[in-house]
Every structure is written in C-alpha cells, then in structure tokens.
Design a protein around this motif. Structure first.
Motif, short mmCIF file in Angstrom:
data_model
loop_
_atom_site.label_atom_id
_atom_site.label_comp_id
_atom_site.label_asym_id
_atom_site.label_seq_id
_atom_site.Cartn_x
_atom_site.Cartn_y
_atom_site.Cartn_z
N ALA A 47 0.83 -1.21 0.00
CA ALA A 47 0.00 0.00 0.00
C ALA A 47 0.87 1.26 0.00
O ALA A 47 0.61 2.19 -0.76
CB ALA A 47 -0.94 0.01 1.19
N THR A 48 1.91 1.28 0.83
CA THR A 48 2.80 2.45 0.88
C THR A 48 3.49 2.65 -0.46
O THR A 48 3.61 3.77 -0.96
CB THR A 48 3.84 2.29 2.01
N PHE A 49 3.92 1.56 -1.05
CA PHE A 49 4.55 1.63 -2.38
C PHE A 49 3.57 2.20 -3.41
O PHE A 49 3.89 3.13 -4.15
CB PHE A 49 5.02 0.24 -2.81
N ALA A 50 2.35 1.67 -3.43
CA ALA A 50 1.33 2.12 -4.39
C ALA A 50 0.97 3.58 -4.15
O ALA A 50 0.77 4.36 -5.10
CB ALA A 50 0.09 1.24 -4.31
N ILE A 51 0.88 3.99 -2.90
CA ILE A 51 0.57 5.38 -2.56
C ILE A 51 1.67 6.29 -3.08
O ILE A 51 1.39 7.32 -3.71
CB ILE A 51 0.40 5.53 -1.03
N ASN A 52 2.92 5.95 -2.82
CA ASN A 52 4.02 6.81 -3.26
C ASN A 52 4.11 6.90 -4.78
O ASN A 52 4.32 7.98 -5.34
CB ASN A 52 5.35 6.32 -2.67
N VAL A 53 3.93 5.80 -5.46
CA VAL A 53 4.03 5.80 -6.93
C VAL A 53 2.83 6.52 -7.56
O VAL A 53 2.99 7.36 -8.45
CB VAL A 53 4.18 4.36 -7.48
N SER A 54 1.62 6.22 -7.08
CA SER A 54 0.44 6.90 -7.64
C SER A 54 0.47 8.38 -7.31
O SER A 54 0.09 9.22 -8.14
CB SER A 54 -0.86 6.26 -7.14
N GLY A 55 0.95 8.73 -6.13
CA GLY A 55 1.06 10.14 -5.76
C GLY A 55 2.06 10.88 -6.64
O GLY A 55 1.84 12.02 -7.03
#
Length: 160
Positions: A47-55
């Motif tokens: 989730a943290t990875f996806a949040i950082n990349v999508s952000g």
C-alpha cells in the motif's frame, strides 16, 4: 493588498499555510486509511509503495497541467499549494518510505529493503514522468478539440 503582502514569500503567508495544512491533513488521513485497509502482505507494505508511486504520477499530472494553464497565481496557485504541496505532501511522504525501508532492513531483509527503497524512488520518478506525459497528451487533445470546435481561433493565433 498591501505592498508588504506582495513581497512576503508565498510559503510565509498565512492563507497559503492554512491551505497546506488543510490539504496535508486530508492527504495524511487518506494515506493512513489506505495503509490500514491494505496491510502488508508477506512483510512487504504494498500500500505504501502504491501510494508513493500513484502520488508521484498525480503530482506530475497536476503540476504540468497547472503550468500549461498559465502563471502561478490566483486559483492555480491555491490549487498547487493545497493539492500539490498539502495533499500530495501528506499522501506521499519520504518519512513513510524511510520508515518502511528501515523496518524491512530491521527484519533482516537487506536485499528487499534496498529493492523497496530504491525501487520506490526509481519507479516514482518514472511515474512522475508518466504524469507529465499524460498531462501533455491531454493538453494536446484539448487543444485539438478546441481547434475543431472553433476553427477561426486557430486561424487567428490559436485557442488558449
């Protein structure tokens, strides 16, 4: 407006600070909600990875779109400060990346922690580039659509 207000840097003006705090509060809450809704799987916080990349993607999209709309003032500046600096700053954080990477390292996963940290930074950079590219493509389509709807504007110097 007083001349003092005009010479005060934007980051020191109370209305803009309030926009950053408001946007950051919402962005942080969104990040926390997503990390709670999608806990780590196999010790890896996807989730943290996806949040950082999508952000990173969304920030590239936002900033490129705002630049193409004109000077950084008025509503565009308020959007940039609240959404770009505030929301995205709270949603994607270096501290979350650092803590997650350190946590993986502390659990003995040297390889996975390096891959996670470096991968997030590299893929995030690529995502930012993809956001900028997407904004460029969308801007081109918008201009083409405007030209089709108002061909006279193209002949007279183009629609803005």
């Amino acid at each position: 407006m007083s001349s003092t207000l005009n010479t005060t840097p934007v980051h020191l003006r109370l209305p803009y600070l309030c926009l950053v705090v408001g946007g950051g509060t919402i962005g942080t809450a969104a990040r926390e909600g997503l990390t709670l809704a999608f806990p780590p799987a196999g010790g890896i916080p996807y989730a943290t990875f996806a949040i950082n990349v999508s952000g990173a993607f969304l920030l590239g999209l936002l900033l490129d779109a705002l630049v193409r709309m004109g000077p950084d003032d008025g509503l565009r500046r308020r959007i940039r400060v609240m959404v770009g600096t505030g929301f995205m700053g709270g949603f994607t954080t270096y501290s979350a990346l650092a803590v997650t990477t350190a946590g993986l390292l502390g659990e003995g996963g040297v390889g996975i922690s390096i891959a996670y940290g470096l991968g997030t930074v590299l893929i995030g950079g690529a995502a930012t580039g993809a956001g900028i590219t997407t904004a460029t493509v969308l801007h081109g389509r918008s201009r083409a659509r405007s030209a089709r709807q108002n061909p006279d504007a193209t002949l007279n110097g183009g629609a803005r």
